[in-house]
Motif scaffolding. Structure first.
Motif, PDB file in Angstrom:
ATOM      1  N   ARG A  24       0.836  -1.213   0.000  1.00  0.00           N
ATOM      2  CA  ARG A  24       0.000   0.000   0.000  1.00  0.00           C
ATOM      3  C   ARG A  24       0.865   1.255   0.000  1.00  0.00           C
ATOM      4  NH1 ARG A  24      -2.936  -2.892   3.852  1.00  0.00           N
ATOM      5  NH2 ARG A  24      -2.226  -1.475   5.480  1.00  0.00           N
ATOM      6  N   LYS A  25       1.962   1.227   0.768  1.00  0.00           N
ATOM      7  CA  LYS A  25       2.874   2.381   0.792  1.00  0.00           C
ATOM      8  C   LYS A  25       3.544   2.560  -0.568  1.00  0.00           C
ATOM      9  CE  LYS A  25       6.885   4.408   3.126  1.00  0.00           C
ATOM     10  NZ  LYS A  25       6.557   5.711   2.626  1.00  0.00           N
ATOM     11  N   VAL A  26       3.984   1.480  -1.180  1.00  0.00           N
ATOM     12  CA  VAL A  26       4.603   1.556  -2.505  1.00  0.00           C
ATOM     13  C   VAL A  26       3.613   2.164  -3.497  1.00  0.00           C
ATOM     14  CG1 VAL A  26       5.451   0.171  -4.449  1.00  0.00           C
ATOM     15  CG2 VAL A  26       6.277  -0.277  -2.126  1.00  0.00           C
ATOM     16  N   LYS A  27       2.369   1.704  -3.472  1.00  0.00           N
ATOM     17  CA  LYS A  27       1.336   2.236  -4.366  1.00  0.00           C
ATOM     18  C   LYS A  27       1.159   3.732  -4.153  1.00  0.00           C
ATOM     19  CE  LYS A  27      -3.593   1.767  -5.499  1.00  0.00           C
ATOM     20  NZ  LYS A  27      -3.474   1.685  -6.954  1.00  0.00           N
ATOM     21  N   GLU A  28       0.989   4.131  -2.913  1.00  0.00           N
ATOM     22  CA  GLU A  28       0.784   5.547  -2.595  1.00  0.00           C
ATOM     23  C   GLU A  28       1.990   6.391  -3.027  1.00  0.00           C
ATOM     24  OE1 GLU A  28       0.772   8.089   1.477  1.00  0.00           O
ATOM     25  OE2 GLU A  28      -0.655   6.422   1.406  1.00  0.00           O
ATOM     26  N   ASP A  29       3.176   5.923  -2.708  1.00  0.00           N
ATOM     27  CA  ASP A  29       4.390   6.686  -3.006  1.00  0.00           C
ATOM     28  C   ASP A  29       4.659   6.774  -4.514  1.00  0.00           C
ATOM     29  OD1 ASP A  29       4.663   6.994  -0.279  1.00  0.00           O
ATOM     30  OD2 ASP A  29       6.440   5.708  -0.108  1.00  0.00           O
ATOM     31  N   LEU A  30       4.548   5.648  -5.224  1.00  0.00           N
ATOM     32  CA  LEU A  30       4.797   5.680  -6.668  1.00  0.00           C
ATOM     33  C   LEU A  30       3.740   6.496  -7.404  1.00  0.00           C
ATOM     34  CD1 LEU A  30       6.028   2.058  -7.481  1.00  0.00           C
ATOM     35  CD2 LEU A  30       7.346   4.176  -7.683  1.00  0.00           C
ATOM     36  N   GLU A  31       2.470   6.294  -7.082  1.00  0.00           N
ATOM     37  CA  GLU A  31       1.424   7.054  -7.758  1.00  0.00           C
ATOM     38  C   GLU A  31       1.532   8.542  -7.438  1.00  0.00           C
ATOM     39  OE1 GLU A  31      -2.283   5.031  -6.938  1.00  0.00           O
ATOM     40  OE2 GLU A  31      -1.824   3.459  -8.411  1.00  0.00           O
ATOM     41  N   GLY A  32       2.049   8.871  -6.259  1.00  0.00           N
ATOM     42  CA  GLY A  32       2.251  10.264  -5.870  1.00  0.00           C
ATOM     43  C   GLY A  32       3.342  10.961  -6.672  1.00  0.00           C
ATOM     44  N   LEU A  33       4.174  10.190  -7.356  1.00  0.00           N
ATOM     45  CA  LEU A  33       5.242  10.796  -8.162  1.00  0.00           C
ATOM     46  C   LEU A  33       4.703  11.567  -9.363  1.00  0.00           C
ATOM     47  CD1 LEU A  33       7.930   7.960  -8.142  1.00  0.00           C
ATOM     48  CD2 LEU A  33       7.860  10.032  -6.738  1.00  0.00           C
ATOM     49  N   LYS A  34       3.476  11.265  -9.790  1.00  0.00           N
ATOM     50  CA  LYS A  34       2.895  11.958 -10.947  1.00  0.00           C
ATOM     51  C   LYS A  34       2.844  13.462 -10.710  1.00  0.00           C
ATOM     52  CE  LYS A  34      -0.652  11.583 -14.464  1.00  0.00           C
ATOM     53  NZ  LYS A  34      -0.219  12.704 -15.192  1.00  0.00           N
ATOM     54  N   ASP A  35       2.607  13.879  -9.475  1.00  0.00           N
ATOM     55  CA  ASP A  35       2.537  15.301  -9.146  1.00  0.00           C
ATOM     56  C   ASP A  35       3.904  15.894  -8.820  1.00  0.00           C
ATOM     57  OD1 ASP A  35      -0.250  15.226  -9.416  1.00  0.00           O
ATOM     58  OD2 ASP A  35      -0.508  14.641  -7.318  1.00  0.00           O
ATOM     59  N   HIS A  75      15.471  10.849 -10.814  1.00  0.00           N
ATOM     60  CA  HIS A  75      14.886  11.925 -10.010  1.00  0.00           C
ATOM     61  C   HIS A  75      14.955  11.564  -8.527  1.00  0.00           C
ATOM     62  CE1 HIS A  75      11.960  14.758  -8.404  1.00  0.00           C
ATOM     63  NE2 HIS A  75      12.080  15.432  -9.539  1.00  0.00           N
ATOM     64  N   ASP A  76      15.303  12.536  -7.685  1.00  0.00           N
ATOM     65  CA  ASP A  76      15.461  12.301  -6.248  1.00  0.00           C
ATOM     66  C   ASP A  76      14.235  11.659  -5.610  1.00  0.00           C
ATOM     67  OD1 ASP A  76      18.010  13.348  -6.316  1.00  0.00           O
ATOM     68  OD2 ASP A  76      17.429  15.315  -5.531  1.00  0.00           O
ATOM     69  N   GLU A  77      13.047  12.075  -5.997  1.00  0.00           N
ATOM     70  CA  GLU A  77      11.824  11.518  -5.404  1.00  0.00           C
ATOM     71  C   GLU A  77      11.667  10.040  -5.779  1.00  0.00           C
ATOM     72  OE1 GLU A  77       9.711  12.875  -3.193  1.00  0.00           O
ATOM     73  OE2 GLU A  77      10.907  14.705  -3.137  1.00  0.00           O
ATOM     74  N   HIS A  78      11.992   9.691  -7.011  1.00  0.00           N
ATOM     75  CA  HIS A  78      11.914   8.295  -7.433  1.00  0.00           C
ATOM     76  C   HIS A  78      12.976   7.455  -6.728  1.00  0.00           C
ATOM     77  CE1 HIS A  78      12.926   4.889 -10.159  1.00  0.00           C
ATOM     78  NE2 HIS A  78      11.630   4.721 -10.094  1.00  0.00           N
ATOM     79  N   VAL A  79      14.166   8.005  -6.608  1.00  0.00           N
ATOM     80  CA  VAL A  79      15.252   7.295  -5.925  1.00  0.00           C
ATOM     81  C   VAL A  79      14.863   7.003  -4.478  1.00  0.00           C
ATOM     82  CG1 VAL A  79      17.645   7.520  -5.118  1.00  0.00           C
ATOM     83  CG2 VAL A  79      17.040   8.185  -7.459  1.00  0.00           C
ATOM     84  N   LYS A  80      14.222   7.955  -3.829  1.00  0.00           N
ATOM     85  CA  LYS A  80      13.783   7.774  -2.437  1.00  0.00           C
ATOM     86  C   LYS A  80      12.766   6.629  -2.329  1.00  0.00           C
ATOM     87  CE  LYS A  80      11.312  11.072  -0.608  1.00  0.00           C
ATOM     88  NZ  LYS A  80      10.880  12.333   0.036  1.00  0.00           N
TER      89      LYS A  80
END
Length: 99
Positions: A24-35, A75-80
């Motif tokens: 669930r965290k992976v889903k939330e975090d990855l989908e949040g990268l769109k913004d 991208h730093d956010e993706h790397v995180k």
């Protein structure tokens, strides 16, 4: 257009509940990268695939160009997010193709 598909499996040393919480965290975090990352045209994470699927977590994303996918990858956010994924999921498989 470039489609980027990645799949992972749950860790065998974690409980079903721990694995699903991580998914669930992976889903939330990855989908949040769109913004957060310019160039992502579409992103979806599937954490409840049908039983015939051999993966537990699946990322489907789309980019206009290879340059945008390359930008996303570093991208730093993706790397995180990637650090969390590597610590909590296994057996990464990746498929990239033009369509």
């Amino acid at each position: 257009m470039i489609r980027h598909i990645v799949s992972w499996n749950y860790r065998e040393d974690l409980s079903k509940e721990e694995n699903y919480k991580n998914a669930r965290k992976v889903k939330e975090d990855l989908e949040g990268l769109k913004d957060k990352i310019e160039g992502i045209k579409f992103i979806e994470v599937i954490i409840d695939p049908i039983k015939s699927c051999t993966a537990d977590v699946i990322l489907i994303s789309e980019f206009e160009t290879m340059k945008e996918l390359d930008y996303y990858q570093v991208h730093d956010e993706h790397v995180k997010v990637g650090k969390f994924i590597r610590a909590n999921l296994t057996n990464r498989q990746c498929i990239d193709y033009e369509f």
